[in-house]
Scaffold this motif. Sequence first.
Motif, PDB file in Angstrom:
ATOM      1  N   PRO A  70      50.253 -38.886   4.665  1.00 49.81           N
ATOM      2  CA  PRO A  70      50.851 -37.736   3.966  1.00 49.81           C
ATOM      3  C   PRO A  70      50.602 -37.835   2.461  1.00 49.81           C
ATOM      4  CG  PRO A  70      52.478 -38.878   5.332  1.00 49.81           C
ATOM      5  CD  PRO A  70      51.269 -39.746   5.266  1.00 49.81           C
ATOM      6  N   VAL A 124      49.140 -40.360  17.306  1.00 49.81           N
ATOM      7  CA  VAL A 124      48.832 -41.661  16.712  1.00 49.81           C
ATOM      8  C   VAL A 124      48.219 -42.578  17.759  1.00 49.81           C
ATOM      9  CG1 VAL A 124      49.892 -43.777  15.843  1.00 49.81           C
ATOM     10  CG2 VAL A 124      50.582 -41.592  14.924  1.00 49.81           C
ATOM     11  N   ARG A 125      48.742 -42.477  18.950  1.00 45.51           N
ATOM     12  CA  ARG A 125      48.336 -43.422  19.983  1.00 45.51           C
ATOM     13  C   ARG A 125      46.964 -43.131  20.576  1.00 45.51           C
ATOM     14  NH1 ARG A 125      53.759 -43.748  19.518  1.00 45.51           N
ATOM     15  NH2 ARG A 125      54.771 -45.677  20.134  1.00 45.51           N
ATOM     16  N   PHE A 153      47.649 -32.780  13.296  1.00 41.39           N
ATOM     17  CA  PHE A 153      48.430 -33.964  13.615  1.00 41.39           C
ATOM     18  C   PHE A 153      49.703 -33.659  14.421  1.00 41.39           C
ATOM     19  CE2 PHE A 153      50.829 -37.895  12.574  1.00 41.39           C
ATOM     20  CZ  PHE A 153      49.897 -38.791  13.075  1.00 41.39           C
ATOM     21  N   ALA A 192      52.804 -34.292  20.348  1.00 40.37           N
ATOM     22  CA  ALA A 192      53.691 -34.838  19.312  1.00 40.37           C
ATOM     23  C   ALA A 192      52.955 -35.859  18.461  1.00 40.37           C
ATOM     24  CB  ALA A 192      54.912 -35.480  19.960  1.00 40.37           C
ATOM     25  N   PRO A 193      53.281 -35.938  17.170  1.00 36.64           N
ATOM     26  CA  PRO A 193      52.596 -36.878  16.276  1.00 36.64           C
ATOM     27  C   PRO A 193      52.628 -38.311  16.809  1.00 36.64           C
ATOM     28  CG  PRO A 193      54.116 -35.510  15.040  1.00 36.64           C
ATOM     29  CD  PRO A 193      54.287 -35.142  16.460  1.00 36.64           C
ATOM     30  N   GLU A 194      53.786 -38.715  17.345  1.00 37.56           N
ATOM     31  CA  GLU A 194      53.874 -40.111  17.779  1.00 37.56           C
ATOM     32  C   GLU A 194      52.933 -40.393  18.951  1.00 37.56           C
ATOM     33  OE1 GLU A 194      56.297 -37.926  17.267  1.00 37.56           O
ATOM     34  OE2 GLU A 194      58.069 -38.329  18.486  1.00 37.56           O
ATOM     35  N   ASP A 195      52.529 -39.338  19.667  1.00 36.64           N
ATOM     36  CA  ASP A 195      51.536 -39.520  20.731  1.00 36.64           C
ATOM     37  C   ASP A 195      50.119 -39.416  20.177  1.00 36.64           C
ATOM     38  OD1 ASP A 195      53.440 -39.839  22.750  1.00 36.64           O
ATOM     39  OD2 ASP A 195      53.747 -37.669  22.847  1.00 36.64           O
ATOM     40  N   GLY A 245      52.936 -49.588  10.603  1.00 38.39           N
ATOM     41  CA  GLY A 245      51.726 -48.862  10.955  1.00 38.39           C
ATOM     42  C   GLY A 245      51.240 -49.196  12.350  1.00 38.39           C
ATOM     43  N   VAL A 263      53.227 -50.004  15.083  1.00 38.09           N
ATOM     44  CA  VAL A 263      54.256 -50.004  16.135  1.00 38.09           C
ATOM     45  C   VAL A 263      53.722 -49.511  17.468  1.00 38.09           C
ATOM     46  CG1 VAL A 263      56.288 -49.815  14.659  1.00 38.09           C
ATOM     47  CG2 VAL A 263      55.089 -47.751  15.380  1.00 38.09           C
ATOM     48  N   ALA A 264      52.671 -48.707  17.436  1.00 36.42           N
ATOM     49  CA  ALA A 264      52.179 -48.152  18.688  1.00 36.42           C
ATOM     50  C   ALA A 264      51.172 -49.091  19.361  1.00 36.42           C
ATOM     51  CB  ALA A 264      51.560 -46.779  18.448  1.00 36.42           C
ATOM     52  N   TYR A 288      47.270 -40.442  10.040  1.00 36.84           N
ATOM     53  CA  TYR A 288      47.607 -39.418   9.059  1.00 36.84           C
ATOM     54  C   TYR A 288      48.269 -40.080   7.854  1.00 36.84           C
ATOM     55  CZ  TYR A 288      50.260 -35.398   7.140  1.00 36.84           C
ATOM     56  OH  TYR A 288      50.809 -34.441   6.339  1.00 36.84           O
ATOM     57  N   LEU A 348      52.279 -31.913  13.627  1.00 35.53           N
ATOM     58  CA  LEU A 348      53.505 -31.612  12.892  1.00 35.53           C
ATOM     59  C   LEU A 348      53.790 -30.121  12.934  1.00 35.53           C
ATOM     60  CD1 LEU A 348      52.847 -34.041   9.947  1.00 35.53           C
ATOM     61  CD2 LEU A 348      54.688 -34.248  11.611  1.00 35.53           C
TER      62      LEU A 348
END
Lengths: 306, 402, 291, 274
Positions: D124, D116-117, D90, D111-114, D142, D144-145, D122, D92
């Motif tokens: 935790p 996700v997209r 993921f 990066a995780p935020e990418d 959940g 936002v992207a 994930y 991290l």
Amino acid sequence: MSVLEYLANGLVFSSIIVLASIGLSLVYSIADFANFAHGDTMTVGAYSALVTFGFVGGLGARFLGLPLGFFVALAVGVAVAALVAVITQRFLYDAMDVDSIGMLITSIGVAFVYRALIQFQFGSDFVEFGIQVLRPIEFLIPFGVRMTLHDVAIIVSAAILVAGLHTLLQYTDLGRKMRATADNPSLARVSGIRVDRITLWTWVIGAGLAGAGGVFLGLYNQISPRMGFNILLVVFAAVILGGIGSVYGAMLGGFLIGMINQLTPILTDVGIPIGIEYANAIAFVIMVAVLLVRPNGIAGGQGAGT
Amino acid sequence: MSESPGPDADADAASAGRFGDLTPTEQGVLVFVAGLLALLALGLVTGGLGPTYFMYLIGLVGMYVLLSFGLNAQWGYTGLINFSVAAFFGLGAYGTAILTADNSPIAGGISPVLGLFVGLLLAAVLAVIIGIPTLRLRADYLAIASLGLAEVVRLIVLNEREYTNGSAGLRGIPGFFEGWPVLSTFPQAMPGLRIEIVPGSPIVLQQPFYQALLNVGLVFVFVAITFLLLRRVHRSPWGRVLRTIRGDEDLAEALGKNTYAFKMQSFVLGSVIMALAGVFYAHLNLFVSPGDFEPINTFYVWIAVILGGSGSNRGAMFGGFVVIAIREGTRFLNGIEFIAFDIGPLRLLAVGVLIILVMRFRPEGVLPPQRELIWPSALDDADVPGPGETQRPHATDGGEQS
Amino acid sequence: MSDTESAGDPDPAADGAAPDADAESTGSVYEGANLDKEDVVLEVDGLVKTFGGLVATDDASFQVERGTVTGLIGPNGAGKSTLFNLISGFYEEDAGTVTVNGADVTDATPHRIAEHGLIRTFQTPRKLEGMTVREAMLVGPQSQTGESFLSLLTAGDTVREEERANLEDAQRILEEFEIGHLATQAATDLSGGQMKLVELARAMLAEPEVLLLDEPVAGVNPTLANKLRDQIARLNEQGVTFLIIEHDMEFIMNLADPIVVLDRGSVLVEGTPDAVRADDRVIDAYLGGGE
Amino acid sequence: MSDAGRGRGARLGRAGGARGDRRALPDGGVAEASPAETAADPVLSVEGVDSGYGDVQVLDDLSLTLEQEEIACLVGPNGAGKSTVLKTVFGLLTPWEGHVRYRGDDIGGMAPEDIVRIGIGYVPQTDNVFASLTIEENLRMGGVARDDDLEPVIEQLYDRFPILEEKRAAKARTLSGGQRQVLAFARALVMEPDVLLIDEPSAGLAPNTADEVFADVQAVNDLGTAILMVEQNARKGLAISDTGYVLDQGSVAYADDADGLLDNPEVSRLYLGG
């Protein structure tokens, strides 16, 4: 003076402290350090408004005893305070490689730099907006309350800003993201929130509110380079009383500390020999007591937005 | 490796002997201090700097070295963030002033020696009073709380006029040696001197100079005593526990150390040293006022300690020099026509920028501590490997310790 | 790292080195140690600890007998570290008692408990900024004269003698641990595994009755892990009692006897490694209840 | 072939595409995606990865693959590196060596935020809900992207997990442990990921609650989401899984279909030492 008048004064002073507390608390929770430059951010706002007011002071009609130009100046003060804070965050705090104590010490340096630059430009003396001082509102005098329209303007403006912040936090995407990030930054990242952008917005809002607080403090008292640093500890007392990291706790703490501060004369009235000169000292003692007994504050250390 | 407390780190600037043995940083510091002294000496011989003022400056350096020692014993050794330096400094100054000053509302005319003890005692008591609630707090809370309590002290001094004279301050404080045999009349007894090194700008030494000389002697004694005391107690099991607490308080507890008691000792020790600086200041300036409690005085000391390197006594000395360079250098710059700034903001700016630069680029300070905290002579006697493969003699500073 | 030399056959080396070196200094405290297995050095009785609504320790009771190496195992979240923190005084329990060496230390602070002879280490080794290894070691000895501020001024000679002895003890123990060469290194330069060795060595300077180790080999490479095991075994033979949390089953099963299995905050099973390994309840606790 | 563009395109071509075509891609990747490719690539593969924290290595040459619509379960003793696998996938943690591929594209170090997209979610193990936000707000976080309307997705999730709808206005901190876990899944599902990484869904839960949570995991999988799960409770975890991996000291010690692993005596030996 009557108790009602103390309460009225308390309301005005609380309004200022609340605005300052929110920003300090927001930054404390999201950037994870005690920002000692927050008071001087207020000063930056006050002087920016002062300069602007010099240009637009005569502008327009009056509202609550203040020319419209004052509100333009207020907006500029807010904007400049936010801008200065964002620049500092981007180019200094972001690049730092020290723990939260190191950041705290750095922020003291930042506070001095802000103040020094202001002092170079404007000198160390007290200045004022130069708005004509108003007579107390006639209607309230029979109740023993001497309060001007300017005082009302401060309360109303602070209430509007607080309500606006509440709306932002509760009903907008940005606000929810801010609360989410303050609550759990790593989960925020995992959810896809671009945490660094949210952090920047937090600085903008926190510093903007501080700027507004500074402008009102200047209107309420006077403007001087030391005004912000002098009030910083009172703001810390409010934030700690409300619980660090909690926006609504900061509001409550700010309100209480402001009130207690202005209610101090009651002590003398009932025969306790602690005068108004110890108003701040009382706030500091309360602060230490809260740290000892209830370090999460009266709101109970829940995340932002509770 | 040069920054870690490695085996070859034993030598200090004084005992290393050769300039070439020093690290580049140490050389830089040495050049800076030497340059500063040379500048002052130049000012002295050319008449730009009066000899009395020169001595006054040296006295102030000593005072800041003392203050830095005090903060070092708290922040540097133990990691206690004390933002109430000004309160202890002020209390030391007021403690002696209240007994000795002409216009003291309480006493007056009492021997400064007694004032010294009262000043130190007051500071020790205040340290315990502030320490009991705050030393259990998290580091950043301790910072905020101690700054708040220092303000409470300032407000009390400012407002309790019947004990402190309030904002008028205390005047007519005698020199420290008032009433001593020989020393009290030393300045008057000395002949006026006129030394001309650079033709046309003679150095005239008269009574005020000798008074200032006495003060320098006094602060030198204070600094020397404090330095020897700190050196003795720091390189010891006691100092080791403090450093362990600074690194990890839980670990110290788990190893059976009463961390609260150690923190209290370190806090009281540092506070008393700060008060010692205050006592000196009262008898140097002969006037004290609530302004001496202003927080900016606390941060001057902080910059000295973090710049010098927390935990390092020679760093504290260097820091003391720099603070005076800032305080008086700004005064000097102000004298130059085309960059005439107000002194106040210039100093503030210098302090602010210096704090930022140190924290950004060298958070461990310029001269971080390099000694092992082991009783020096024990290290010599013990049948263990010496302090390292460089085999630098370390006996030079061990002998006088026991 | 040059510490791999004798990893293969450590016992003879240890036996050879230890006795003669021990005779006069720190080892001596264990000479009279009572190795009677009946003697209980640590007793935990009915400990309860909740965080918010979560019960982390739920009526946990067990005893550690003198001279044993007792293993404390259990699946993730069983409450092992909480239990350590309760025993060593870092957490305040909601109910129950802790007895060390017959003394009730239930409400004592960590340093008091240490004075009663219970020393603990931490899961993540704590690196000490600005200290050399031997400096960090010298924090270990208890009740040093030189820890009293006044004694530093009045009893310099005593302090010096103690320092000298402690310094030599520290060096000797480091040598025994085969890391004597690290003595003057900065503690921050050590690897995690080396730091764990140093922590164990330092704990020995405190001359504990019972030593609590929190995951001594987590993140430690196999060579160093073997070394740690050998050292623990050697020290145990000298009379030190151990209580060890460890996830590495290979390690703990070969070292400890008895094993205490913790599950959901209370003691599930107690017994020899073989008994524990064969116990269905333990297997269920680890692999999950099937049903 | 570089980076996420193709991954995203490929993703749209997957089975169950009703939910897949909700977003047009700026790079026109839609057209590139060929069914043949998606069939060939596993949705997620980890190839010879070394990884760890700071200078401590945890994963050692670890490899595994996850097929579409599969549940794979990572089990093994504590400290074997199970959670580290998820964190490395993921973003991290950055792999020191080797590759993490999502539909064939290397996503190691993204990066995780990418991540996700592009379609990986994930969950935790702990602190996996925003405690001070309401259930509804948690679900919004959940998503936002996503730039489309969240309402339909959230309504779907409410249908699937009625308890969440019931408590939609309550703060997440008021939820029980099992409910929290459900919310944590639902939060990740708002993105309608191809792959869901779940770290110990049953941790800290009572046995009955754990069973419910595992049922929910299966339900999520039935929607077409591939799941890579770390689970302490090996028996229950493997019981709902297609494939199992037993990790030991940062590497895969045994890989088999889940039922096979459960019967393997070596596995319990790994847990309790030899």
